[in-house]
Design a protein around this motif. Structure first.
Motif, PDB file in Angstrom:
ATOM      1  N   THR A 173       0.761  -1.251   0.061  1.00  0.00           N
ATOM      2  CA  THR A 173       0.024  -0.020  -0.195  1.00  0.00           C
ATOM      3  C   THR A 173       0.920   1.287  -0.285  1.00  0.00           C
ATOM      4  N   ARG A 192      -7.287  11.091  -9.236  1.00  0.00           N
ATOM      5  CA  ARG A 192      -8.455  10.688  -9.877  1.00  0.00           C
ATOM      6  C   ARG A 192      -8.641  10.843 -11.225  1.00  0.00           C
ATOM      7  N   ASN A 196      -5.950   5.984 -12.175  1.00  0.00           N
ATOM      8  CA  ASN A 196      -6.935   5.053 -12.312  1.00  0.00           C
ATOM      9  C   ASN A 196      -6.784   3.554 -11.680  1.00  0.00           C
ATOM     10  N   GLU A 197      -5.276   3.410 -11.535  1.00  0.00           N
ATOM     11  CA  GLU A 197      -4.937   2.035 -10.985  1.00  0.00           C
ATOM     12  C   GLU A 197      -4.868   2.072  -9.675  1.00  0.00           C
ATOM     13  N   PHE A 198      -4.946   3.448  -8.945  1.00  0.00           N
ATOM     14  CA  PHE A 198      -4.853   3.305  -7.564  1.00  0.00           C
ATOM     15  C   PHE A 198      -6.605   3.305  -7.043  1.00  0.00           C
ATOM     16  N   THR A 199      -6.378   2.961  -5.531  1.00  0.00           N
ATOM     17  CA  THR A 199      -7.912   3.150  -5.044  1.00  0.00           C
ATOM     18  C   THR A 199      -7.548   4.000  -3.888  1.00  0.00           C
ATOM     19  N   GLN A 200      -8.078   5.017  -3.646  1.00  0.00           N
ATOM     20  CA  GLN A 200      -7.936   6.244  -2.597  1.00  0.00           C
ATOM     21  C   GLN A 200      -8.511   5.890  -1.472  1.00  0.00           C
ATOM     22  N   GLN A 201      -7.804   6.179  -0.246  1.00  0.00           N
ATOM     23  CA  GLN A 201      -8.403   6.399   1.080  1.00  0.00           C
ATOM     24  C   GLN A 201      -7.813   7.539   1.794  1.00  0.00           C
TER      25      GLN A 201
END
Length: 212
Positions: A173, A192, A196-201
């Protein structure tokens, strides 16, 4: 036309010797599995052969004339199908400390081996080609991919003058820390649009704003 008797004897001796040393080619190799140590210090002895035989016995795979030598064990099976099944069973049963590979075992009688008679070594074209099986270490592949992504992301943020305090990789991560929410929001907007390959939190910490 007659020749001296010694010439006939010589021809007969040559024919006998040639036939004798050609005999091993009549005994084809049979399928087998070879067990060797995954590390240089791993010793292969009779106990490993017995353990392997027990594993194959539980899988109803018959073996015969098993042996060990040169720090490797060789277990002979009856068919190519049994060979593939034996390889998978041994890999599961023996674990990562041993390497299990497909092999071919000679069937030349011992008395021919003692006089140095060996079968002719056929080329790959005459043996039906060669089979390669490549396996991917998924954990390592993912880890390397994440390291590359982290390096690329660090470069992209600097090229676009996006501020961040730190960018680290933890448990596959990417964790970035920012001085304030504005810097974090700007980076999230950038990702954003371009990541696009990343999931953000987004999370908050006592030391500053953090985004995973």
């Amino acid at each position: 036309m007659r020749y001296p008797a010694w010439k006939y004897v010589l021809i007969l001796v040559v024919l006998v010797i040639s036939t004798l040393y050609a005999l091993p080619s009549l005994y084809p190799d049979e399928p087998a599995v070879q067990i060797s140590g995954a590390k240089a210090g791993t010793q292969i002895d009779a106990s490993i052969v017995q353990k392997a035989e027990q594993i194959l016995k539980t899988e109803n795979i018959a073996t015969h004339d098993n042996s060990f030598g040169n720090n490797a064990a060789l277990l002979r099976v009856d068919s190519s199908e049994s060979q593939l099944k034996a390889k998978e069973a041994l890999r599961r049963g023996l674990g990562d400390d041993y390497v299990v590979a497909l092999n071919l075992a000679p069937t030349t009688p011992e008395w021919l081996q003692k006089i140095g008679a060996k079968p002719m070594k056929l080329g790959l074209d005459l043996r039906g080609g060669v089979h390669f099986l490549l396996e991917v270490d998924m954990d390592k592949a993912i880890s390397q991919r994440m390291e590359t992504s982290a390096t690329d992301l660090r470069r992209q943020l600097r090229d676009n003058n996006l501020k961040f305090n730190s960018l680290n990789l933890s448990n596959n991560t990417i964790v970035m820390q920012f001085a304030n929410n504005d810097d974090r929001s700007a980076t999230m907007d950038f990702l954003r649009r371009n990541g696009n390959e990343f999931t953000q939190q987004a999370v908050a910490t006592e030391t500053g704003s953090t985004r995973n």
